[in-house]
Design a protein around this motif. Sequence first.
Motif, PDB file in Angstrom:
ATOM      1  N   GLY A 196      72.484  51.964  10.785  1.00 19.14           N
ATOM      2  CA  GLY A 196      71.259  51.180  10.648  1.00 19.14           C
ATOM      3  C   GLY A 196      70.638  50.718  11.954  1.00 19.14           C
ATOM      4  N   LYS A 197      71.231  51.111  13.081  1.00 20.09           N
ATOM      5  CA  LYS A 197      70.661  50.728  14.382  1.00 20.09           C
ATOM      6  C   LYS A 197      70.122  51.970  15.086  1.00 20.09           C
ATOM      7  CE  LYS A 197      72.714  46.446  14.705  1.00 20.09           C
ATOM      8  NZ  LYS A 197      72.076  45.596  13.678  1.00 20.09           N
ATOM      9  N   VAL A 198      69.068  51.778  15.861  1.00 17.84           N
ATOM     10  CA  VAL A 198      68.492  52.897  16.604  1.00 17.84           C
ATOM     11  C   VAL A 198      69.463  53.317  17.702  1.00 17.84           C
ATOM     12  CG1 VAL A 198      66.619  53.624  18.131  1.00 17.84           C
ATOM     13  CG2 VAL A 198      66.128  52.135  16.183  1.00 17.84           C
ATOM     14  N   GLN A 199      69.854  54.599  17.662  1.00 20.93           N
ATOM     15  CA  GLN A 199      70.695  55.102  18.741  1.00 20.93           C
ATOM     16  C   GLN A 199      69.832  55.836  19.765  1.00 20.93           C
ATOM     17  OE1 GLN A 199      73.736  57.873  17.545  1.00 20.93           O
ATOM     18  NE2 GLN A 199      74.856  57.650  19.461  1.00 20.93           N
ATOM     19  N   ARG A 200      68.871  56.607  19.257  1.00 20.30           N
ATOM     20  CA  ARG A 200      67.947  57.311  20.153  1.00 20.30           C
ATOM     21  C   ARG A 200      66.612  57.413  19.452  1.00 20.30           C
ATOM     22  NH1 ARG A 200      65.078  58.754  23.973  1.00 20.30           N
ATOM     23  NH2 ARG A 200      65.006  60.849  24.857  1.00 20.30           N
ATOM     24  N   TRP A 201      65.561  57.017  20.152  1.00 22.99           N
ATOM     25  CA  TRP A 201      64.195  57.203  19.646  1.00 22.99           C
ATOM     26  C   TRP A 201      63.391  57.815  20.766  1.00 22.99           C
ATOM     27  CZ3 TRP A 201      59.508  54.552  21.128  1.00 22.99           C
ATOM     28  CH2 TRP A 201      58.414  54.860  20.317  1.00 22.99           C
ATOM     29  N   HIS A 202      62.686  58.892  20.435  1.00 23.28           N
ATOM     30  CA  HIS A 202      61.830  59.520  21.437  1.00 23.28           C
ATOM     31  C   HIS A 202      60.439  59.705  20.854  1.00 23.28           C
ATOM     32  CE1 HIS A 202      60.384  61.953  24.707  1.00 23.28           C
ATOM     33  NE2 HIS A 202      60.168  62.974  23.901  1.00 23.28           N
ATOM     34  N   LEU A 203      59.452  59.374  21.667  1.00 21.46           N
ATOM     35  CA  LEU A 203      58.057  59.530  21.245  1.00 21.46           C
ATOM     36  C   LEU A 203      57.380  60.522  22.175  1.00 21.46           C
ATOM     37  CD1 LEU A 203      55.364  58.660  19.820  1.00 21.46           C
ATOM     38  CD2 LEU A 203      55.208  56.860  21.540  1.00 21.46           C
ATOM     39  N   ARG A 204      56.797  61.574  21.584  1.00 21.55           N
ATOM     40  CA  ARG A 204      55.937  62.466  22.369  1.00 21.55           C
ATOM     41  C   ARG A 204      54.550  62.327  21.766  1.00 21.55           C
ATOM     42  NH1 ARG A 204      53.942  67.907  23.599  1.00 21.55           N
ATOM     43  NH2 ARG A 204      54.796  68.609  25.587  1.00 21.55           N
ATOM     44  N   SER A 205      53.739  61.483  22.392  1.00 20.55           N
ATOM     45  CA  SER A 205      52.431  61.187  21.816  1.00 20.55           C
ATOM     46  C   SER A 205      51.445  62.293  22.150  1.00 20.55           C
ATOM     47  CB  SER A 205      51.920  59.849  22.341  1.00 20.55           C
ATOM     48  OG  SER A 205      51.580  59.967  23.705  1.00 20.55           O
ATOM     49  N   ALA A 206      50.330  62.298  21.407  1.00 19.92           N
ATOM     50  CA  ALA A 206      49.273  63.280  21.653  1.00 19.92           C
ATOM     51  C   ALA A 206      48.746  63.141  23.073  1.00 19.92           C
ATOM     52  CB  ALA A 206      48.152  63.088  20.647  1.00 19.92           C
ATOM     53  N   SER A 207      48.684  61.908  23.570  1.00 17.46           N
ATOM     54  CA  SER A 207      48.168  61.702  24.922  1.00 17.46           C
ATOM     55  C   SER A 207      49.104  62.320  25.959  1.00 17.46           C
ATOM     56  CB  SER A 207      47.989  60.210  25.197  1.00 17.46           C
ATOM     57  OG  SER A 207      47.005  59.694  24.335  1.00 17.46           O
ATOM     58  N   PHE A 208      50.418  62.198  25.749  1.00 19.44           N
ATOM     59  CA  PHE A 208      51.392  62.819  26.661  1.00 19.44           C
ATOM     60  C   PHE A 208      51.153  64.331  26.716  1.00 19.44           C
ATOM     61  CE2 PHE A 208      55.461  64.759  27.715  1.00 19.44           C
ATOM     62  CZ  PHE A 208      55.975  63.946  28.718  1.00 19.44           C
ATOM     63  N   ALA A 209      50.895  64.925  25.555  1.00 20.62           N
ATOM     64  CA  ALA A 209      50.675  66.375  25.505  1.00 20.62           C
ATOM     65  C   ALA A 209      49.376  66.764  26.206  1.00 20.62           C
ATOM     66  CB  ALA A 209      50.645  66.849  24.048  1.00 20.62           C
TER      67      ALA A 209
END
Lengths: 147, 486
Positions: free
Chosen positions: B440-453
């Motif tokens: 129930g805890k975040v171990q890994r979260w990654h965001l690749r946003s449209a702006s990054f692309a």
Amino acid sequence: MAHKAFLIGRSLALRLVDCGSCNACESELAMLFGPDFDAQRFGIEMVPSPRHADGLIVTGPGTSQMTDALARTAEAVGAPRVVVALGDCAISGHVHRDGYAAKCGVAASLEADLQIPGCPPAPGEILGALRRLMRKGATGQGLAASD
Amino acid sequence: MRAITWRTVPLAQRSAAIGELLAQGSAFHMCFAEDAGAGIELAYLFSGRDGGLCGLRSPLAGALEASTLVDDLPALHWDEREIQDMFGVRLRGHPDPRPLLLPDSYAGAPPLAPQAPVAAREPWRGHSLHQHGTVQVPVGPVHAGIIESGHFLFTTMGETILQLDARLFWKHRGVEANIAGRGIPEAIRVVERTCGSCSASHQEAFAEAVEAIAGAEVPAGTRAWRTAILELERIYNHLNDLGQLATGVALHVLAQQGLRLKERALRLQEEAFGHRYLFGAIRPGQVRAPKDLARLLAGLRRLHADSAGWADRLFANAGFRDRLAGTGQVPREVALSLGAVGPAARASGIASDVRADLPYAMYHQLAIVPETASGGDALARAEVRRRELLAAFDIAVAMLESGSRESSPQGLDAALSGAAAALVESPRGADGQFLRLRQGKVQRWHLRSASFANWPLIMVASADNPIGDFPLINKSFELCYACCDR
């Protein structure tokens, strides 16, 4: 010693420094200059150079990478100047507090004359707070002598 | 949205495996690193033509280096630099190994690999051309207006931009490291504040990832209201972005009218969902119900009519069209090779839209046809946005009418473990998230946003244009700095 009250009798020219906001504070600040709020009728202006500014309006939790740019912009504005902390991040760091790349808001670098809480504060709240600051400036009440 | 079918591939065979996937018509979505307990692994995420997510994982086996794959897949070039900063993994042979994310003053171990050694970091140096007659113009990070922080280094000859180098990530707050170890309710409060302009999209992708890990079915009525909320986000963003273009060509009346329309959209959102920027609207398994549906629908219909009239006046203005036509061009092959997403990709003739390609929420019922244009210039990007803006009103109204309050799936904040990815079409394009939960805890979260692309496209679009047009080119993409920098 110069006093901040002299700065903001009838108008307030501010330079924005974004120190890691989510852009919602910027979005609300921009709405001040639309027809619904029209802050310019009260003498409030965002100016394109720190040399034209009476002070800074700062957003975001204060990222490490912006620390130097914030200090140099403050120096370019000169003294006396007013500092406005816009939004919860600028006031305390909010959800980004105490990370490796962000601090606990503007307070870590500059003393704020005005804090406008909210996530983000609505344009009406920003306008009201800036106008209260200007009234204080006009009467000289409640503003610290400048550094 | 969906679970990932993983395939473990030795480092040396990544190139062949990726080549095979691309030859089959798979689309690249994200590249990241994680340490799920057995050491650092590189992960590459694709979607196949069948709509399934397929991932390649390559264990580093303690080596802390791998060869770059930028030649195989140019869209990886920022992802690899990010892995270099955040995990201390060297990508051998990368054509531009400068630091990307971390602040100059950072002196600790790589934030996402605290056990890795502290590596000496090269200072960032701008790329510019020093030849007789060239002039270097540095701009930012603090700008002359209400603009997010970022640094641009132009090399110009006369009025013409020969080369643009940009340094972003002044707003890097360390979100990915900071939410590790937090529970789901706390984590999503940070995720939705990663970017104020794409907040609902970030909430939806995070919620979908949690639901995929839980294997939870979300009721259709909930999904319909979420779809409406995502289209409302598109509406106020496209109004803002078209209005910014009016500002950029000094059409002040149209710009002010645009701000008024945006303000009306924000007020409708606040009345119906309790927040002008939709914070708190979407949670795993849930959606906030509109407060007064009839009032929201009536307001949206009026806003639709007024927005259509305003957009007609904007596009009928010859000055507006003249300034945008041919400005900031991105050829289709460049957009394809750099992995462009969203309106910017569609304006260069690429018919990709997550709502059509990998439908989520209620989009599988809506049969979205991507709005494309062929010009690849600022005018084409504006035209795509205009058509999407008007279509978004129709979708939002239909979805609000068909939504309902239904019992939501239970137990989504319990001790979940597992990993999933989700993709959402934010107003700026594909918003990709990877989430791994442990108890129930975040171990890994990654965001690749449209702006990054899409940020690297701006460097390409700016070359050969007059430097005075750069603000207009930038506005024609209108990318976020916040969800790129994190």
